[in-house]
Design a protein around this motif. Structure first.
Motif, PDB file in Angstrom:
ATOM      1  N   SER A 115       3.870  18.071  -4.305  1.00  0.00           N
ATOM      2  CA  SER A 115       4.173  17.604  -2.965  1.00  0.00           C
ATOM      3  C   SER A 115       3.210  18.295  -1.993  1.00  0.00           C
ATOM      4  N   TRP A 116       3.067  17.749  -0.804  1.00  0.00           N
ATOM      5  CA  TRP A 116       2.048  18.243   0.117  1.00  0.00           C
ATOM      6  C   TRP A 116       2.366  17.711   1.505  1.00  0.00           C
ATOM      7  N   GLY A 117       1.492  18.006   2.470  1.00  0.00           N
ATOM      8  CA  GLY A 117       1.711  17.500   3.823  1.00  0.00           C
ATOM      9  C   GLY A 117       2.494  18.465   4.693  1.00  0.00           C
ATOM     10  N   ILE A 145       0.840  -1.191   0.000  1.00  0.00           N
ATOM     11  CA  ILE A 145       0.000   0.000   0.000  1.00  0.00           C
ATOM     12  C   ILE A 145       0.882   1.251   0.000  1.00  0.00           C
ATOM     13  N   ASP A 146       0.443   2.246  -0.737  1.00  0.00           N
ATOM     14  CA  ASP A 146       1.013   3.581  -0.588  1.00  0.00           C
ATOM     15  C   ASP A 146       0.136   4.274   0.457  1.00  0.00           C
ATOM     16  N   ASN A 147       0.677   4.377   1.656  1.00  0.00           N
ATOM     17  CA  ASN A 147      -0.093   4.801   2.834  1.00  0.00           C
ATOM     18  C   ASN A 147       0.196   6.264   3.198  1.00  0.00           C
ATOM     19  N   GLN A 156       5.432   4.857   2.551  1.00  0.00           N
ATOM     20  CA  GLN A 156       5.022   6.251   2.717  1.00  0.00           C
ATOM     21  C   GLN A 156       6.026   7.158   2.030  1.00  0.00           C
ATOM     22  N   ALA A 157       5.521   8.239   1.472  1.00  0.00           N
ATOM     23  CA  ALA A 157       6.403   9.347   1.148  1.00  0.00           C
ATOM     24  C   ALA A 157       6.493  10.140   2.453  1.00  0.00           C
ATOM     25  N   THR A 158       7.544   9.880   3.227  1.00  0.00           N
ATOM     26  CA  THR A 158       7.714  10.613   4.486  1.00  0.00           C
ATOM     27  C   THR A 158       8.052  12.074   4.208  1.00  0.00           C
ATOM     28  N   THR A 159       8.337  12.365   2.934  1.00  0.00           N
ATOM     29  CA  THR A 159       8.417  13.741   2.434  1.00  0.00           C
ATOM     30  C   THR A 159       7.188  14.549   2.863  1.00  0.00           C
ATOM     31  N   LYS A 160       6.046  13.881   3.004  1.00  0.00           N
ATOM     32  CA  LYS A 160       4.775  14.571   3.206  1.00  0.00           C
ATOM     33  C   LYS A 160       4.536  14.839   4.701  1.00  0.00           C
ATOM     34  N   TYR A 161       3.673  14.060   5.362  1.00  0.00           N
ATOM     35  CA  TYR A 161       3.289  14.423   6.732  1.00  0.00           C
ATOM     36  C   TYR A 161       4.372  14.170   7.779  1.00  0.00           C
TER      37      TYR A 161
HETATM   38  C1  LIG Z   1       4.574  12.468  -3.111  1.00  0.00           C
HETATM   39  C2  LIG Z   1       4.086  11.085  -3.170  1.00  0.00           C
HETATM   40  C3  LIG Z   1       4.960  10.020  -3.378  1.00  0.00           C
HETATM   41  C4  LIG Z   1       6.429  10.199  -3.673  1.00  0.00           C
HETATM   42  O1  LIG Z   1       7.128  10.898  -2.725  1.00  0.00           O
HETATM   43  P1  LIG Z   1       8.517  11.629  -3.077  1.00  0.00           P
HETATM   44  O2  LIG Z   1       9.209  11.686  -1.780  1.00  0.00           O
HETATM   45  O3  LIG Z   1       8.142  12.947  -3.644  1.00  0.00           O
HETATM   46  O4  LIG Z   1       9.222  10.749  -4.073  1.00  0.00           O
HETATM   47  C5  LIG Z   1       4.449   8.748  -3.355  1.00  0.00           C
HETATM   48  N1  LIG Z   1       3.132   8.547  -3.154  1.00  0.00           N
HETATM   49  C6  LIG Z   1       2.261   9.526  -2.970  1.00  0.00           C
HETATM   50  C7  LIG Z   1       0.832   9.205  -2.752  1.00  0.00           C
HETATM   51  C8  LIG Z   1       2.706  10.837  -2.974  1.00  0.00           C
HETATM   52  O5  LIG Z   1       1.823  11.833  -2.823  1.00  0.00           O
END
Ligand SMILES: *Cc1c(COP(=O)(O)O)cnc(C)c1O
Length: 390
Positions: free
Chosen positions: A336-338, A180-182, A202-207
């Motif tokens: 990008s978001w979060g 899953i992409d969670n 997870q994209a820990t980049t986000k939240y």
């Molecule tokens: C942003 C995002 C990713 C990828 O994250 P990056 O760190 O930008 O590579 C993966 N899945 C979802 C749902 C995203 O929103």
């Protein structure tokens, strides 16, 4: 013989006192790991099992963050990657090989799709796409060599909530793994492993990052049997994560709950306000009945986050939709978001999704920490100015 000052620059006798305890995890950087003697050297990537070997495989800082994410997601082990997309790639390469088939939902984060059709295909891996709301019907899409099913719930941009437990049951009957992409739930609002998933990305980049200043991904598992393959791929590809970035994520982690709570409440208020507007056809927010899969969200999730989409009415032209986004000032335009800032992006679904009529009238909003009334006032003004835009 006293050593030259140049030697002393790297071989010092300066010592700091032991016993420093603070509330923040220390930042350990390092490529070389020093071994006490030749007989204790090794190159194993699994630092938890075999001890430290090389900075690429982890330092106390990166492993601390990994451990905390595993705990948050209810997993046993987390591997960090330099981006969310890299985490997706690690899962693909761990569970697929030449002759394998992977199933991906049609509403998936588009780089996941592109990775499959532009890169994995070169290595003899086949990908096909399934309707996100398929549930147990996923079984009809299985092929003899299907080895992995991706889920993403809610899906990128169009926000469909999936019947993840039904997909997992069908897949596991055939010994197919489910990932899953969670990212939307921050690994917190949907407990992937309790719903049958094998791997949560997870994209820990986000939240988790939460402040739009780092790129990072995580791959979390509960079944130790999956660790070897995933860790192997990550180590072979040399996917190191910066301890400095991990320090930033560790700094943000304790406020994840308050940030999520705030954006949840703001997003709900704004989504409901938008749903009542005459310019809006529908609001795609999992906690609203208008969202495909809302019932599944109610059944499986413990909350909602700050990302959702709205679709403007068919009388809006693409030009007017873009004028709406351009008229927003507090909402920045950007991917990008979060993070703490609100964002808006207009998408054209007509090229990627034939099964929706959203066309180029869909706008995705990331709700940040600004005052809700300010955000609503601005949306109202932008809707009015878009209508008059020709
Ligand atoms: C942003 C995002 C990713 C990828 O994250 P990056 O760190 O930008 O590579 C993966 N899945 C979802 C749902 C995203 O929103």
């Amino acid at each position: 013989m006293p050593q030259d000052w140049q030697t002393r620059l790297s071989h010092t006798d300066a010592r700091v006192p032991d016993g420093f305890e603070s509330l923040t995890p220390p930042g350990y950087r390092g490529s070389t790991v020093v071994f006490p003697k030749t007989s204790s050297t090794h190159t194993d990537w699994n630092q938890e099992e075999f001890g430290y070997a090389y900075g690429m495989h982890g330092t106390p800082t990166t492993l601390e963050l990994a451990g905390r994410i595993a705990e948050l997601e209810g997993g046993t082990h987390t591997l960090l990657t330099p981006s969310g997309l890299a985490a997706i790639g690690v899962v693909d390469l761990a569970f697929l090989s030449a002759g394998s088939h992977v199933l991906i939902p049609e509403n998936v984060y588009s780089p996941n799709r592109v990775l499959a059709v532009k890169l994995l295909c070169r290595f003899g891996i086949e990908a096909s796409f399934y309707p996100p709301n398929i549930g147990a019907g996923i079984a009809e899409h299985f092929r003899p060599h299907t080895h992995l099913v991706w889920t993403e719930s809610p899906g990128s941009i169009t926000m469909e909530v999936q019947d993840v437990p039904a997909i997992c049951s069908a897949a596991h009957e055939r010994a197919i793994r489910v990932a899953i992409d969670n990212t939307w739930s921050a690994g917190a609002l949907f407990q992937a492993f309790d719903h049958g998933v094998d791997v949560s990305v997870q994209a820990t980049t986000k939240y988790i990052g939460g402040h739009s200043d780092i790129l990072m991904g995580s791959v979390t598992i509960r079944d130790h049997a999956h660790l070897e393959r995933l860790g192997e791929v990550r180590a072979r590809l040399g996917l190191a994560v910066s301890p400095d970035d991990c320090s930033l994520a560790l700094r943000g982690l304790p406020t994840l709950a308050v940030r999520l709570k705030h954006v949840e409440q703001s997003a709900l208020e704004i989504a409901r306000w938008l749903a009542a507007r005459p310019e809006v056809q529908t609001v795609l927010h999992p906690a609203l009945e208008s969202c495909p899969g809302h019932e599944l969200w109610k059944r499986d999730f413990t909350g909602s986050s700050g990302l959702f989409s709205l679709v403007l009415k068919p009388e809006f032209s693409g030009v007017q939709v873009r004028a709406f986004v351009d008229a927003l000032a507090l909402f920045k335009i950007g991917y990008s978001w979060g993070g703490v800032a609100s964002l808006a992006v207009a998408y054209d679904m007509s090229r990627v999704r034939s099964d929706t009529d959203y066309g180029d009238r869909i706008v995705r909003l990331n709700i940040g920490l600004e005052d809700r009334e300010d955000l609503i006032r601005e949306l109202e003004q932008a809707l009015r100015s878009a209508i008059h835009h020709t």
